[in-house]
Structures are given as C-alpha cells and as structure tokens.
Design a protein around this motif. Structure first.
Motif: not given
Ligand SMILES: *Cc1c(COP(=O)(O)O)cnc(C)c1O
Length: 361
Positions: A92-94, A119-121, A161-163, A190-194
């Motif tokens: 999701s970084n890419e 990673m955002y900045p 928004l990271c949630g 909305v960053d739903e990584a978790y």
């Molecule tokens: C781990 C993480 C990601 C993404 O990681 P990818 O391995 O690149 O998919 C994205 N956002 C948050 C908040 C994370 O902790």
C-alpha cells in the motif's frame, strides 16, 4: 569514498533518512507489525501451484490491468464493489505514492494527524508535496470537531486518516471520516492497513457510494500474513482508479505477485484465522503490561503503544540483546510492540518482567 552529500541530490531530499526499521535475524521479531504466524501448508501448496502456472507465462508481460486479482479483491471486500472500484500495487506504500503522484505534487499539500505512519512525510517529500502535520490530542483519538477544524484551517489537497492508527493503535470512528469528507474538497484517504484487527468497527468501504473523493487504502501485509509478497490495494470510485492509471508504471504488478495474491485470497478465511488469536495475545500482553505499571494506549490493531519506560533506548537495546526486536519510535517514554504468537508474547512478557519496573534493569 563518495558521500551522499557529494551528489547533486534534489534539495528536498537533502538530510533525509531512508525508512529503516532494523531487520535483525532475532528469534522474536515484533517490530514491524507483521502477522508472525506461518501460512498453513495447504495454502502454501495451492499458491505454489498458481505460481508454477504463472512462471510458464513469464516470457510475456503480465496483465497490465490485473483484472482477475481486482475481481478477487472486490469479492473479498464485498460492499457491492466491483473490479472497477479496485486498484493494487506493490504494497500500500506504492498505492499511496501513486495517489500522491496523481493528486499531490508541487504547490499541493498532504495533511495527517501525528504521531502517525512515518512513511507519509517521506512519500510527500518524494513527490514534492508539502506535508502538514497536525498533532493529535493527548489520548491520540481524533474527534469530528478537531479534524474539521484542521481541514478548514489548512485546506490541504489530500488528507490521510489512519485507522487503526500506526503507531498508537487508536481506532478511527466512522463519524470522524464522514465529518472530514464534508469539511474540505480534497482527496480523503483512509489507511486501513490494520482494519481486520478491529473487531468493533466495520471497514469504511461501505461509505464509498456517492463519495468519489474517498479512497480506502488496504494491504495484505498485516492481518493477511503476506508482507513478503508486497500487495497493497485501494477501493475507490472508478474515476480515481483511472487517475492512478496515469501514473503507474506499465506492468507494475508482476505475474508472480498477481498469481500469489489471487491464490491467497481464495483462502482468505484460512489466512485470517489467526486474527482472533493475535487479538487475544494483544489483550494478554496489555493486561501483563498494565500489571507491571505501564500505560497502554487503547488499540484496535495487532500492536500496542506502551508508555512508562524510564529509558526507552535502553529497554529497546536490553530486549534486543535477549533476541527480541520491538520498535523505538522516539516518542517520549514509549515503545511499540507487535502481538505475536502465544510463545513469542510469553517471551516478551517474561523479558519485560525481568527488566523490572520502568524497564530499567
Ligand atoms: C504497514 C503499513 C502500511 C503498508 O504497508 P505495505 O506493506 O506497503 O502494504 C500502510 N500503512 C500503515 C499505517 C502501515 O502500518
């Protein structure tokens, strides 16, 4: 020897550090919020079979539009989404980088609520997007009022928004997302990584209908136990997907990545079977830490942000010397630790107990 400072680097990269969580080969690695459970053998076998078929075709470029994978991801998310709503990239970084390439850039800005994902900045500076950090309240929980005030004051082009929020674990309430969307006219991510670890809140994908500026970023790296494959994805309006097509590199998702991810999603129930156990270990770790006198911030994720360390640098190193890697984010008195398997959690709890109050011994 040539040093970095000898090179004609872009000025906004001068002095920056690369993303760098340590990668030590320690026995207990709880520092980057992976799912530490191995993938079951029958799923491994099915993925390998799909990979074998894909390898036979690698003399050709892969499907640039990775349609089969997008259909699988749409089916996994549900909420009436189709492949037109889905996009993916190598982590999701890419995906986030592509969003910034399409909607950020020189003269534009990205706002996020700190402390949040480091990673955002870095992604902002890599795309010449100005980064606007806005501090969270003392308990780290965002409120509709606070978010609206920040968006109205700064008028960013993009807000994230990271949630649940990394590194604090703080869950994200739906009313905050809705208030944020209506408070400005930029792109709201909305960053739903978790998300899969939050048992109490449903995904914001159900809010997409009628909200074309809302983008939901997801990943297979955390709950899905697939960090090594590098597969992040996005759910959004089809027009947003078209915008990302303008900036992606052609054939950015390899045939092997597509095959592995599509196969894994076929086994999503099995792949996510460890989530309940991880949550139970997180709660067990929390109870043990509270018992030892630490302050544990409420978490909807697979990790805890823990305060009350007298000297976090020293505790981090003491644990590392015992073969346990956690995360030192240089937040005053705090360390972050991922909930692992039952055995790994036991090792961590025992080591912290042994270090004594404040992690000081
Ligand atoms: C781990 C993480 C990601 C993404 O990681 P990818 O391995 O690149 O998919 C994205 N956002 C948050 C908040 C994370 O902790």
């Amino acid at each position: 020897m040539t040093k970095l400072s000898d090179l004609p680097l872009r000025s906004n990269l001068v002095g920056l550090e690369p993303y760098g969580a340590p990668q030590d080969p320690v026995p207990v690695s709880l520092n980057v919020n992976e799912n530490t459970h191995p993938i079951p053998d029958d799923v491994v076998a099915d993925i390998v079979q799909s990979l074998e078929a894909a390898v036979r075709g690698v003399n050709r470029y892969p499907d640039r539009e990775f349609l089969e994978l997008r259909e699988s991801l749409a089916g996994y998310l549900g909420a009436g989404l189709t492949s037109d709503n889905l996009w993916a990239a190598n982590g999701s970084n890419e995906v986030l980088q592509q969003i910034l390439q399409a909607f950020g850039g020189p003269g534009r800005s990205l706002l996020s609520f700190t402390p949040t994902y480091s990673m955002y900045p870095l992604l902002a500076s890599g795309t010449d997007t100005a980064w606007i950090p806005v501090a969270r309240p003392a308990d780290y929980a965002l409120t509709p009022e606070g978010v609206v005030a920040a968006l109205e004051e700064h008028r960013p082009d993009i807000a994230i928004l990271c949630g649940p929020n990394n590194p604090t674990g703080t869950p994200l309430e739906r009313e905050v997302i809705l208030a944020a969307y209506d408070a400005f006219d930029g792109i709201l991510i909305v960053d739903e990584a978790y998300q899969e670890f939050d048992a109490e809140r449903e995904s914001a994908v159900s809010l997409l209908q009628g909200r074309p500026r809302l983008l939901i970023s997801r990943t297979m790296s955390k709950a899905f136990a697939f960090a090594g494959v590098r597969l992040g994805y996005l759910a959004a309006d089809p027009a947003v997907v078209d915008a990302l097509r303008l900036v992606r590199l052609p054939y950015h998702l390899s045939a092997l990545t597509q095959a592995a991810a599509t196969a894994a999603i076929r086994h999503s129930v099995t792949m996510l079977a460890t989530v309940d156990d991880i949550r139970a270990q997180r709660d067990r770790l929390e109870a043990a830490l509270v018992e030892m006198g630490y302050k544990v911030h409420p978490s909807g994720a697979n990790f805890l942000l823990v305060g009350g360390f007298e000297n976090p640098d020293a505790t981090f190193e003491a644990l590392r010397a015992r073969g346990i890697l956690i995360r030192n984010l240089h937040i005053d008195g705090h360390l972050r630790m991922t909930a692992g398997t039952e055995a790994e959690t036991t090792v961590l709890i025992d080591a912290l107990a042994d270090l004594g109050p404040g992690g000081a011994r």
